[in-house]
Motif scaffolding. Structure first.
Motif, PDB file in Angstrom:
ATOM      1  N   CYS A 153       0.837  -1.193   0.000  1.00  0.00           N
ATOM      2  CA  CYS A 153       0.000   0.000   0.000  1.00  0.00           C
ATOM      3  C   CYS A 153       0.874   1.245   0.000  1.00  0.00           C
ATOM      4  CB  CYS A 153      -0.985   0.011   1.167  1.00  0.00           C
ATOM      5  SG  CYS A 153      -0.318   0.581   2.729  1.00  0.00           S
ATOM      6  N   THR A 154       0.306   2.317  -0.563  1.00  0.00           N
ATOM      7  CA  THR A 154       0.966   3.622  -0.562  1.00  0.00           C
ATOM      8  C   THR A 154      -0.027   4.654  -0.076  1.00  0.00           C
ATOM      9  OG1 THR A 154       2.333   3.029  -2.449  1.00  0.00           O
ATOM     10  CG2 THR A 154       2.150   5.356  -1.934  1.00  0.00           C
ATOM     11  N   ALA A 155       0.358   5.392   0.965  1.00  0.00           N
ATOM     12  CA  ALA A 155      -0.454   6.511   1.458  1.00  0.00           C
ATOM     13  C   ALA A 155       0.322   7.787   1.172  1.00  0.00           C
ATOM     14  CB  ALA A 155      -0.717   6.375   2.947  1.00  0.00           C
ATOM     15  N   ALA A 156      -0.353   8.780   0.596  1.00  0.00           N
ATOM     16  CA  ALA A 156       0.364   9.987   0.173  1.00  0.00           C
ATOM     17  C   ALA A 156      -0.472  11.223   0.448  1.00  0.00           C
ATOM     18  CB  ALA A 156       0.690   9.904  -1.324  1.00  0.00           C
ATOM     19  N   GLU A 157       0.220  12.310   0.704  1.00  0.00           N
ATOM     20  CA  GLU A 157      -0.443  13.610   0.754  1.00  0.00           C
ATOM     21  C   GLU A 157       0.462  14.617   0.049  1.00  0.00           C
ATOM     22  OE1 GLU A 157      -1.019  14.356   4.923  1.00  0.00           O
ATOM     23  OE2 GLU A 157       1.046  15.037   5.192  1.00  0.00           O
ATOM     24  N   SER A 158      -0.152  15.631  -0.547  1.00  0.00           N
ATOM     25  CA  SER A 158       0.645  16.582  -1.312  1.00  0.00           C
ATOM     26  C   SER A 158      -0.035  17.936  -1.323  1.00  0.00           C
ATOM     27  CB  SER A 158       0.848  16.084  -2.744  1.00  0.00           C
ATOM     28  OG  SER A 158      -0.397  15.992  -3.407  1.00  0.00           O
ATOM     29  N   GLU A 159       0.754  18.925  -1.652  1.00  0.00           N
ATOM     30  CA  GLU A 159       0.230  20.276  -1.851  1.00  0.00           C
ATOM     31  C   GLU A 159       0.897  20.860  -3.078  1.00  0.00           C
ATOM     32  OE1 GLU A 159       0.173  22.900   1.598  1.00  0.00           O
ATOM     33  OE2 GLU A 159       0.380  24.649   0.287  1.00  0.00           O
ATOM     34  N   LEU A 160       0.092  21.377  -3.983  1.00  0.00           N
ATOM     35  CA  LEU A 160       0.589  22.017  -5.207  1.00  0.00           C
ATOM     36  C   LEU A 160       0.172  23.474  -5.175  1.00  0.00           C
ATOM     37  CD1 LEU A 160       1.417  21.459  -8.451  1.00  0.00           C
ATOM     38  CD2 LEU A 160      -0.999  21.848  -8.699  1.00  0.00           C
ATOM     39  N   ASN A 161       1.119  24.353  -5.466  1.00  0.00           N
ATOM     40  CA  ASN A 161       0.800  25.769  -5.664  1.00  0.00           C
ATOM     41  C   ASN A 161       1.254  26.155  -7.054  1.00  0.00           C
ATOM     42  OD1 ASN A 161      -0.195  27.207  -3.030  1.00  0.00           O
ATOM     43  ND2 ASN A 161       1.322  25.709  -2.389  1.00  0.00           N
TER      44      ASN A 161
END
Lengths: 432, 461
Positions: free
Chosen positions: A25-33
């Motif tokens: 499994c892969t858990a990810a979080e991200s923020e793009l500006n």
């Protein structure tokens, strides 16, 4: 990061309770500006808060995968239930596998935090520099973004990988424009881990802005002939990716249709050609550190001095074909530079083209390509004579990669790879 | 399906801005068999909410991968902050959007789910049929692909609504070898708008078309390359649709017009033969639903048809609300976004060249030497109107008769020059909707057209 570790661990416990003994499994979080300009004006600032959970299970040799953006307790529970039921009716296949355990690893690269004011300033500087140096170029759109990403990968063989990456992406779309006269699209871009230098100095941006301005006055070629084509780094990269897709990709190895199926160790291209996938190269910005199979990534040579060294074999394809899996699923392409300066390669051309891009479909396993030469210039008697329009180029990939007549000593690096100019013989050039 | 958690958030919209709040879910299902091996078996649901704020001539956008009340408030604040950041630094003329009707667009259908096990079973049934009936193949693949969208939006000054776009396809790809051992390939997409049960409840309905595809591949095995150069050809409806989309449609998207496309100087001028009319349909054409009906776009504009070419004259562009204000036109609902993380861009919907009066049989009989080009796998176009698309199936025409099949080739040209050479347009329409258009984001599109006879550049050997 702890939240992602907790989510991954919750998945591990739920799947184990459900009797699944092979999973990843892969858990990810991200923020793009992302800052956007349109026709020279700042138009949009966009922020994306994102998250994703993907789970792959193998049960009695049957495999299924699910993905979702709901990382709440209920969302994770539902995703795990869907994952457990996803392989029902799937055929058993002994080749379905999870990569062996690689222990606990942590990877950090790039620049973790967005600097929107600095990005705005660099974009404004780019606009002004482009307008000053290339006044006949119209920049239609610029998308400049910072991405910040955290991931946790975990599998049933004990691997736990944490990664934190941050990088800038710059992409431009522009044309030469003089009154009502316009050229076709030009594209440029680069991937950066800092904003420490003006954007116009990065990647192929300046080169393509210049080419756009010089493409305003085009002529048609009134003939069809077989000639030499010099491809810019961007165009050469396009053709190399087409070659990899047509001859080396896992799907054409799996179904046995690749013309290079059993040619590892044999000469498949000119001796002057060496290329490799190098996500670990220091010039690669935030390159892959582990594959989607769960291996720790390595750089992989594909062709060395014209000899085929590897195919794009992933874990499933390895299990199916008995071949060895490569530990790389990142297409960061590095082509070894030659010893010949670019100007000398141009002087070697009696009759041919300098091509900046290709507009055509994927060739398929025949390797036959046919499409429009974009951002192209006619070369005659060793000199670039002028820009051309409506010119098609046709040929077969295996033939042209075996007919490389020049690899430049100069290269272009854009943060995703480094490629020289490459000259190919044997391409059919058709004018109107 | 999305629940309505957004209506009460309108009270948070700023008074000095145009605001759109959108909940959006993309659901994908994919099963792929390659020579009988299951190489892909995935399900995905990505749901979130975004806010799009226009203030002082600039936009702020923010999205979150959660569909909750708190996430809606978060993105409204962030989008507003983004607009403020940009307008404090960059000056851009503020456009007053033309008023659009404010109404609630009713839900147009439902998205139903199908168990993955059933998708796998159907693909296996189709794959088994191909394996048993067509042993000459060197490779085959059967892929089920579903990408359904569920959108709910509220706006400060336009429509609100809830719209779904379920669609699913089975792609069949067949490979064989030509006489010299070179691979020859053909593929076909089955399916369209609607659920799995509506499209594939009985997979055996696909079998006759699969047999025809295999027959065409046998002809292609003995195929020849066309001669490179300018030729008289008949483009099938599938290729005419690709032409409508790539060669014309993109050049009349208003953002590309502003960027300098060839359509800019040609408004209200002749750009094609008088036999050519072209419309971007919203949801209904020729009395029937189009392949991918759009009832409300992602700026809250109720969708209507956009006439682009009428009797050979370029009559209009496709717009967002802002570009419509710049051009003094009315928006028709062309501002669309693919996912919750995407802002609306000017996109086509169901772009179609209108049918004529000629019969295909007569059109072929009228060509001494040329080609009949039938299937395509991709296309691209440029600001100048220069286009290309790949041709995967076609035939020679000699003395008014179909001849040998063709190997893969490409056609290209300049749209507004090529369209002036059209001298016959058939009376039947073919629609295609299985692909995606790419332009910063992907988006599903429908494209269609009749058979058209024209002069075009063919790539060959």
């Amino acid at each position: 990061m702890q939240k992602l570790l907790n989510t991954a661990d919750t998945v591990r416990r739920r799947l184990t309770r459900a009797g699944i003994d092979q999973f990843a499994c892969t858990a990810a979080e991200s923020e793009l500006n992302e800052l956007n300009t349109e026709n020279g004006e700042f138009s949009l600032l966009r922020t994306v808060f994102d998250q994703d959970l993907s789970v792959t299970v193998i049960m009695n040799g049957k495999k299924g995968s699910v993905h979702g953006s709901d990382l709440s307790a209920e969302g994770v529970a539902k995703l795990c239930d869907d994952a457990v039921s996803s392989p029902q009716n799937a055929p058993e296949d002994a080749a379905n596998a999870i990569a062996p355990g690689e222990g606990r690893r942590r990877f950090v690269s790039g620049c973790p935090d967005a600097d929107n004011p600095a990005l705005y300033d660099r974009l404004r500087e780019l606009k002004e520099a482009a307008a000053a140096r290339y006044p006949l170029v119209h920049i239609m759109t610029v998308n400049a973004s910072h991405s910040k990403e955290r991931r946790v990968y975990l599998n049933s063989n004990g691997s736990v990988f944490e990664s934190e990456n941050g990088w800038y992406d710059i992409s431009l779309e522009f044309t030469g424009k003089n009154g009502d006269r316009v050229t076709g699209f030009f594209y440029s871009g680069c991937k950066l881990d800092s904003l420490d230098r003006p954007l116009i100095e990065c990647g192929d941006i300046a080169m393509n802005l210049k080419a756009a301005q010089e493409s305003l006055n085009t002529v048609s070629l009134p003939e069809t002939f077989t000639g030499r084509v010099i491809m810019t780094p961007g165009c050469a990269g396009q053709f190399i990716y087409m070659m990899i897709s047509s001859y080396l990709d896992k799907s054409v190895i799996l179904d046995g249709t690749s013309p290079w199926l059993d040619r590892i160790g044999e000469k498949v291209a000119s001796e002057s050609l060496s290329l490799s996938l190098e996500p670990l190269n220091e010039k690669t910005v935030c390159g892959e550190r582990y594959t989607y199979d769960g291996f720790i990534t390595e750089n992989v040579p594909l062709i060395e001095n014209g000899v085929l060294k590897n195919q794009m074999i992933d874990l499933y394809t390895a299990g199916k074909t008995g071949r060895k899996a490569i530990k790389c699923t990142d297409w960061s392409l590095y082509v070894r530079p030659g010893k010949t300066p670019y100007d000398e390669i141009v002087r070697s051309v009696d009759k041919g083209l300098l091509v900046g891009g290709f507009s055509g479909g994927e060739p398929g396993t025949s390797g036959d390509f046919s499409g429009v030469a974009k951002n192209a210039f006619y070369i005659e008697n060793g000199k670039i004579a002028g820009a051309v329009n409506e010119v098609m180029i046709n040929g077969r990939l295996a033939d042209i990669f075996g007919s490389v007549t020049g690899v430049s000593s100069e290269t272009l690096c854009d943060g995703t790879g480094e490629i020289p100019w490459i000259a190919f013989d044997g391409i059919v050039i058709s004018g109107k | 399906m999305l629940d309505d958690i957004l209506e009460g958030k309108q009270a948070l919209f700023g008074n000095d801005a145009v605001t759109v709040l959108r909940g959006h879910e993309n659901r994908t299902r994919r099963v792929s068999l390659l020579n009988g091996d299951l190489v892909t078996n995935t399900r995905a649901e990505n749901r979130g909410v975004n806010a799009y704020v226009y203030r002082n001539g600039v936009y702020g956008f923010a999205s979150a991968a959660e569909y909750t009340s708190a996430a809606a408030e978060k993105v409204l604040r962030a989008a507003s902050d983004n607009a403020a950041f940009l307008s404090a630094r960059a000056s851009r003329e503020t456009k007053t959007f033309c008023p659009v009707p404010r109404k609630s667009i009713p839900l147009n259908g439902r998205i139903s789910d199908t168990a993955q096990a059933r998708l796998i079973e159907t693909c296996k049934t189709v794959d088994a049929y191909i394996r048993e009936r067509h042993p000459f193949l060197t490779s085959r693949s059967v892929t089920y692909s579903e990408d359904s969208q569920d959108r709910m939006l509220y706006t400060s000054d336009a429509c609100s609504g809830h719209a779904v776009t379920p669609r699913c396809y089975i792609y069949v790809s067949l490979s064989a070898e030509t006489g010299d051992g070179t691979p020859a390939e053909l593929f076909k997409a089955f399916g369209g708008f609607g659920s799995f049960d509506e499209n594939f409840g009985d997979p055996s309905v696909l079998f006759p078309e699969i047999d025809r595809l295999a027959d065409c591949l046998k002809q292609k095995q003995a195929g020849v390359y066309p001669k490179a150069g300018m030729h008289t050809v008949i483009l099938s409806g599938e290729l005419a649709g690709m032409l409508a989309h790539e060669a014309v449609g993109h050049t009349v998207e208003a953002d590309l017009v502003l960027g300098g496309s060839v359509a800019g100087p040609n408004l209200n001028k002749r750009v094609a033969s008088e036999m050519i009319s072209l419309t971007d349909f919203a949801h209904t054409a020729f009395g029937k639903p189009v392949p991918l009906p759009v009832y409300i776009d992602d700026e809250g504009v109720a969708a209507e048809d956009a006439d682009l070419i009428r009797d050979g004259i370029l009559v209009g562009y496709m717009h967002s609300r802002e570009s419509a204000a710049r051009f003094g036109a009315a928006p028709r609902g062309n501002a669309r976004a693919w996912a919750y993380k995407d802002e609306p861009l000017i996109r086509m919907r169901n772009t179609c060249i209108l049918p004529g009066k000629d019969s295909l049989k007569d059109m072929i009989a009228g060509i001494d030497q040329g080609y009949y080009l039938i299937s395509t796998n991709n296309g691209q176009a440029d600001l100048t109107g220069e286009f290309m698309f790949g041709v995967t199936m076609g035939y020679e025409i000699s003395h008014g008769q179909l001849g040998r099949a063709l190997l893969d080739t490409t056609v290209s040209g300049i749209a507004f020059e090529m369209l002036k050479t059209v001298d016959a347009v058939s009376d039947r329409i073919t629609w295609e909707s299985s692909g995606f258009c790419g332009k910063k984001q992907i988006i599903p599109v429908g494209l269609g057209g009749p058979d058209i006879r024209c002069r075009i550049m063919v790539g060959g050997r």
